[in-house]
Design an enzyme around this catalytic site. Structure first.
Site, PDB file in Angstrom:
ATOM      1  N   ASP A 386       0.826  -1.200   0.000  1.00 46.95           N
ATOM      2  CA  ASP A 386       0.000   0.000   0.000  1.00 46.95           C
ATOM      3  C   ASP A 386       0.868   1.259   0.000  1.00 46.95           C
ATOM      4  O   ASP A 386       1.719   1.440   0.876  1.00 46.95           O
ATOM      5  CB  ASP A 386      -0.907  -0.026   1.237  1.00 46.95           C
ATOM      6  CG  ASP A 386      -2.003   1.005   1.185  1.00 46.95           C
ATOM      7  OD1 ASP A 386      -2.848   0.920   0.280  1.00 46.95           O
ATOM      8  OD2 ASP A 386      -2.020   1.899   2.062  1.00 46.95           O
ATOM      9  N   GLU A 415       1.400  -0.540  -5.129  1.00 51.60           N
ATOM     10  CA  GLU A 415       0.164   0.237  -5.310  1.00 51.60           C
ATOM     11  C   GLU A 415       0.527   1.707  -5.167  1.00 51.60           C
ATOM     12  O   GLU A 415       0.324   2.319  -4.128  1.00 51.60           O
ATOM     13  CB  GLU A 415      -0.895  -0.191  -4.287  1.00 51.60           C
ATOM     14  CG  GLU A 415      -2.261   0.449  -4.498  1.00 51.60           C
ATOM     15  CD  GLU A 415      -2.503   1.675  -3.623  1.00 51.60           C
ATOM     16  OE1 GLU A 415      -3.481   2.395  -3.886  1.00 51.60           O
ATOM     17  OE2 GLU A 415      -1.719   1.908  -2.679  1.00 51.60           O
TER      18      GLU A 415
END
Length: 663
Positions: A386, A415
């Site tokens: 993330d 990401e």
């Protein structure tokens, strides 16, 4: 400072330049997949007219000895060779070159023999070169060269002796005995990361395990997820990806639709990691704990699915680290800690660690590495990371190298929706894959320019694009207004343009209700609440997704973004392109996949398209056999220009064309 003559005389005479493949001249490794062959090229040349030899040397990084292969001349001083990647892990390669005395001699004597200008002294000098090679050789090679010299000595005529000198066997033996005069080596040892197949080809299905009970009022468990596995696998997905599965913080917990304050009983965001029950190596109790997770891992394997986990380096305000390791965080003068922000988004339920806080190095870095290794030991080798662009590049380069040094089968997905150079730097640092701008590329010129960018330069060598059609955070505006047809368009684009694609649960049901008009967030986002998802719904695209994934497995051309070429379709609403593995495969197979996609969800579109007969070595008037890959229909195209129509309700077509065949 003036160089000394002796220093200058030691400088390389054989020049080696422009070695490829390379990322930042070898600062970072290039990325490939086990089973690939690495094509190495370099410019190499020497002063004068003497012949040179060029070689590539390679080895797995943990090997002690180097293998070697000669590079062949392509013209204009460019050289090429290949070597195989036979296992996963890091490989190294180097390029060297030297003056090839015997090759130079051989070429000169061939010319003189053809012109009948060979002198006895020419033969004497040639024999002397063979004798010198014999003197420095040992074993079987020395014996072979002695046999050659004996045969030469048995001949009385210079031309007969010359014939033996110029034999192919003599040239082969002399190449083995070459002492490589004026040898030089490119000053960089290049690296290649050889990764497993899932690093470049896989289809991901994302879900929230807590929403799998079938009842929006009951918290789902891993056992509920197990009940979904057969359906997910039946759609031909390879990977089941779940957001964080850790305890969720109670302090500053978010409520429904990102409300700043949660109501009693609301589950909060799984990205607010950590509570009294633990942090990044613990499992949320309501999901079924670690034992439930282990059951899921085993069940997924039995279904042929791999589980990917989210690695989010952030903490809820009540994460144990805030009490146990205060020196991993930055605190304000009043003793408070700032919450996380990614403007315009605010995350009041999350705080960030400080990688360079007073106690962070090495303790925080090692703890995060150990958290990854904990889940690796539990059977997880795919990690979606993330927001890695908000963490230090040195940290990622170290962590990924450390983890993959122990377990080279681990794959990291970045990401990072950020600036291109930052995304590419993360790839250089070791991320196997990355989210992309695909989500916001809707028009023909945008899609073409983006794919061509990813097929060129540094991105081609290290950046593997993962085309997600939606995410829990991103409900694309295009999908909100285009209905089922729009979902088919985006599915067709993602599955045919990239070897890596993914979707978040609900996409197959054409769910795209926004939080508000013009907003990319989903209404009733399950980041903040439980949902109940059916497996099928009227108007869904489950069957189409299943077929796309099946075709991707059947046709290797669809397993990478590389080898994509765009061709002429005389309609700005029709994207038309071809797929092939590489130029060598294309020339051997004389076959390729063609794809056409209607980008207009509201209306059917017609187009005159150019069939790339030239790619198959055919003239413009040739005929090719065509197979419609969607329904299996076979027919023949005659000539380069063809008319196609793509309906809005089936906005795509895929064909395989073959030269030398007529249906």
């Amino acid at each position: 400072m003036r160089p000394r003559v002796q220093t200058a005389a030691a400088w390389p005479r054989v020049c080696i330049e422009s070695v490829t493949p390379s990322v930042d001249n070898g600062r970072f490794p290039v990325k490939r997949t086990v089973g690939d062959r690495i094509c190495v090229e370099a410019d190499a040349f020497c002063d004068g007219h003497d012949r040179i030899a060029v070689a590539v040397l390679w080895r797995p990084a943990d090997a002690k000895t180097w293998a070697s292969a000669p590079m062949r001349a392509l013209g204009n001083d460019r050289w090429r060779a290949e070597f195989p990647l036979e296992r996963i892990g890091t490989y190294e390669f180097r390029v060297e070159g030297w003056r090839d005395v015997f090759a130079t001699l051989h070429a000169d004597l061939e010319k003189k023999r053809a012109a009948s200008t060979v002198l006895p002294v020419d033969v004497q000098e040639a024999v002397a070169v063979v004798q010198a090679a014999h003197a420095r050789s040992e074993g079987a090679l020395a014996t072979q060269l002695q046999d050659i010299l004996t045969r030469i000595g048995a001949q009385s005529e210079p031309l007969q002796q010359l014939a033996i000198v110029l034999e192919p066997d003599t040239a082969q033996a002399m190449a083995l005995a070459d002492d490589k005069p004026f040898r030089s080596e490119y000053p960089v040892t290049f690296r290649v990361e050889s990764e497993r197949r899932a690093a470049h080809f896989s289809s991901w299905y994302e879900l929230f395990p807590r929403s799998q009970s079938g009842d929006g009022q009951r918290h789902g468990t891993f056992d509920d997820v197990i009940g979904r596995l057969a359906h997910i696998r039946a759609m031909n997905f390879d990977v089941l990806y779940m957001p964080p599965i850790h305890p969720i913080g109670a302090k500053n917990r978010k409520g429904r639709n990102n409300a700043v304050t949660a109501q009693d009983g609301e589950p909060g965001s799984p990205y607010a990691i950590g509570a009294a029950d633990g942090g990044h190596t613990e499992v949320h109790a309501e999901l079924g704990g670690l034992e439930g997770f282990r059951r899921l891992i085993q069940a997924a394997r039995a279904h042929g699915l791999e589980v990917a986990l989210d690695f989010a380096i952030q903490c809820a305000p009540d994460h144990p680290w805030l009490q146990e390791h205060k020196d991993w965080f930055t605190w304000r003068a009043d003793g408070s800690i700032p919450y996380a922000e990614n403007p315009p988004k605010k995350y009041q339920d999350i705080v960030n660690v400080d990688f360079y806080a007073s106690g962070a190095v090495p303790d925080l870095w090692n703890t995060l590495r150990d958290a990854v290794l904990f889940w690796v030991n539990e059977g997880v080798t795919l990690f979606r990371v993330d927001n890695p662009h908000t963490k230090p590049f040195p940290f990622w380069e170290w962590l990924i190298a450390d983890v993959r040094g122990r377990r080279p089968d681990v794959v990291f997905l970045s990401e990072a929706f950020t600036r291109p150079k930052m995304m590419y730097r993360l790839a250089k640092c070791g991320f196997s894959q990355s989210y992309t701008y695909f989500t916001w590329r809707n028009h023909k010129h945008e899609l073409r320019e983006y794919i061509e960018e990813l097929n060129d330069g540094v991105p081609r060598e290290c950046f593997r694009p993962h085309f997600f059609v939606n995410t829990p955070d991103i409900n694309p505006l295009f999908l909100q207004t285009s209905g089922r047809n729009g979902h088919l368009i985006r599915a067709a684009l993602a599955t045919t343009l990239s070897g890596l694609w993914g979707m978040y649960q609900g996409f197959e049901l054409c769910e795209a209700t926004p939080l508000a008009p013009g907003k990319e967030e989903y209404l009733d986002s399950e980041k903040y609440q439980l949902r109940a998802w059916p497996e099928r719904a009227p108007g869904d695209i489950v069957d189409e997704i299943t077929r796309f994934n099946q075709l991707r497995r059947m046709h290797p051309e669809l397993q990478s973004h590389l080898g994509t070429r765009f061709y002429q379709a005389h309609n700005d609403q029709v994207l038309y392109f071809g797929k092939f593995l590489d130029a060598g495969y294309l020339s051997r197979s004389r076959s390729m996949v063609l794809v056409a996609i209607n980008l207009d969800p509201q209306a059917g579109q017609d187009a005159e398209v150019e069939i790339p007969l030239w790619e198959l070595g055919l003239p413009d008037h040739a005929s090719v056999a065509v197979e419609d890959l969607w329904d299996g229909h076979r027919f023949t195209w005659h000539g380069k220009t063809q008319h196609i129509r793509l309906e809005a309700t089936r906005p795509f077509a895929l064909w395989r064309i073959r030269a030398g065949e007529v249906a």
